[in-house]
Design an enzyme around this catalytic site. Sequence first.
Site, PDB file in Angstrom:
ATOM      1  N   ASN A 102     -16.603  -6.221 120.674  1.00 47.88           N
ATOM      2  CA  ASN A 102     -15.835  -7.399 120.259  1.00 47.88           C
ATOM      3  C   ASN A 102     -14.454  -7.044 119.725  1.00 47.88           C
ATOM      4  O   ASN A 102     -13.787  -7.871 119.108  1.00 47.88           O
ATOM      5  CB  ASN A 102     -16.613  -8.206 119.217  1.00 47.88           C
ATOM      6  CG  ASN A 102     -17.732  -9.001 119.871  1.00 47.88           C
ATOM      7  OD1 ASN A 102     -17.728  -9.223 121.076  1.00 47.88           O
ATOM      8  ND2 ASN A 102     -18.699  -9.420 119.072  1.00 47.88           N
ATOM      9  N   GLY A 147     -17.769 -10.794 111.333  1.00 45.85           N
ATOM     10  CA  GLY A 147     -19.197 -11.074 111.310  1.00 45.85           C
ATOM     11  C   GLY A 147     -20.012 -10.493 112.437  1.00 45.85           C
ATOM     12  O   GLY A 147     -21.232 -10.375 112.320  1.00 45.85           O
ATOM     13  N   ASP A 148     -19.367 -10.128 113.556  1.00 44.59           N
ATOM     14  CA  ASP A 148     -20.082  -9.506 114.670  1.00 44.59           C
ATOM     15  C   ASP A 148     -19.172  -8.453 115.282  1.00 44.59           C
ATOM     16  O   ASP A 148     -18.966  -8.405 116.493  1.00 44.59           O
ATOM     17  CB  ASP A 148     -20.464 -10.566 115.707  1.00 44.59           C
ATOM     18  CG  ASP A 148     -21.424 -10.026 116.776  1.00 44.59           C
ATOM     19  OD1 ASP A 148     -21.946  -8.899 116.597  1.00 44.59           O
ATOM     20  OD2 ASP A 148     -21.641 -10.719 117.789  1.00 44.59           O
ATOM     21  N   LEU A 149     -18.644  -7.594 114.421  1.00 43.17           N
ATOM     22  CA  LEU A 149     -17.578  -6.680 114.825  1.00 43.17           C
ATOM     23  C   LEU A 149     -18.120  -5.371 115.386  1.00 43.17           C
ATOM     24  O   LEU A 149     -17.767  -4.290 114.921  1.00 43.17           O
ATOM     25  CB  LEU A 149     -16.633  -6.423 113.648  1.00 43.17           C
ATOM     26  CG  LEU A 149     -15.246  -5.888 114.009  1.00 43.17           C
ATOM     27  CD1 LEU A 149     -14.493  -6.844 114.903  1.00 43.17           C
ATOM     28  CD2 LEU A 149     -14.442  -5.580 112.760  1.00 43.17           C
TER      29      LEU A 149
END
Length: 270
Positions: A169, A163-165
Site C-alpha cells: 500500500n 491503518g493498513d500500511l
Amino acid sequence: MSDVFTKSRRDAPEGFFACEAAGLAWLRVPGGPRVVEVRDVGRTHLDLERLVPARPTPSAARALGRGLAVVHDAGAPAWGAPAAGWHGDGFFGPLDDPLPLPTGAWADWPSFYAEARLAPVAEQGQVRGALGADDAALLARLAERLPDLARPALDDSPARLHGDLWSGNVLWSTPTDAAPDGSREAEAVLIDPAAHGGHREADLAMLALFGAPHLDEIVAGYQEVRPLARGWRHRVALHQVYPVAVHAVLFGGGYRAQLRSTVAALLDDR
C-alpha cells in the site's frame, strides 16, 4: 492509456469506497507523504489517478519516514476515531473480502486494541472456522497484558494512521514536480488506507510485517521528526498481532501458526 485507475466491485459493502476516499483525504496533510488523488467515488467504484511506477531509493524512503511522522502528528480525536467525513465502522482486508473495522472513541490504547481489534478478530475467526476457542483465549490473555506490554508508549496521544500500511500500500512513483535541480527521484504514494486514530507504532509495524524496501531509512527519517518511545522495537510484534490475525481469518494456512507463536512469545515476555 487512461490517466485514471478504477477500483470496482459490484457487491461492495455499503460505503466501502466512500470510506476509502474519506481516509485518503484525511491523510493528505501539509508536509506528509503524497496521497493518491481521488477523481471520483460511487457506490461500486473508486476512480484514482494512475501512478507511474519508479524504483524506491534510500533517500525517498527516508522522506517517506519524515512525512509519515508528520501525518501521525496531525492526530485524531480519539483512539479508534474514523477519518474525518466518515461515520461508522471502516474496513480492513482485500477488496473481495474486507472485514469490518470497528471505530469509536476509547479512553486509552490498551482498551482500544483489546475491544476494537483483538476481540472482534477472534470472533470473526471463530465464526468463519479459521480460529478456535483456544486461539480466542490466547488473544484474550494478550488483551489483559496490554497495559504492561505497551509501556512506556502509553502516554502517546492518538495518531492519524493509514491503518493498513503494508508494503503493497506504498507505491513508488515519479513525482508530479521536478526537484530544484531538475531531478525526478521516486517518491512514496499512499494508497488503500484503513484510516483511523491509533498508535503511531502500528503503521511502522505494518511496514515491517512484509518487508518494505529500505525500512531502516524509513524509520530513520521518522525519528528525525518524531523520536519513538524507548523499547519500540520490542513492541513491533505486539502491533503486528491484529494484521496477522486478519490474515489467519482470511487466508488460514501458516498465518494461524504465526499468530499463535507471536502471541505466545509476547505472553512469555516478562
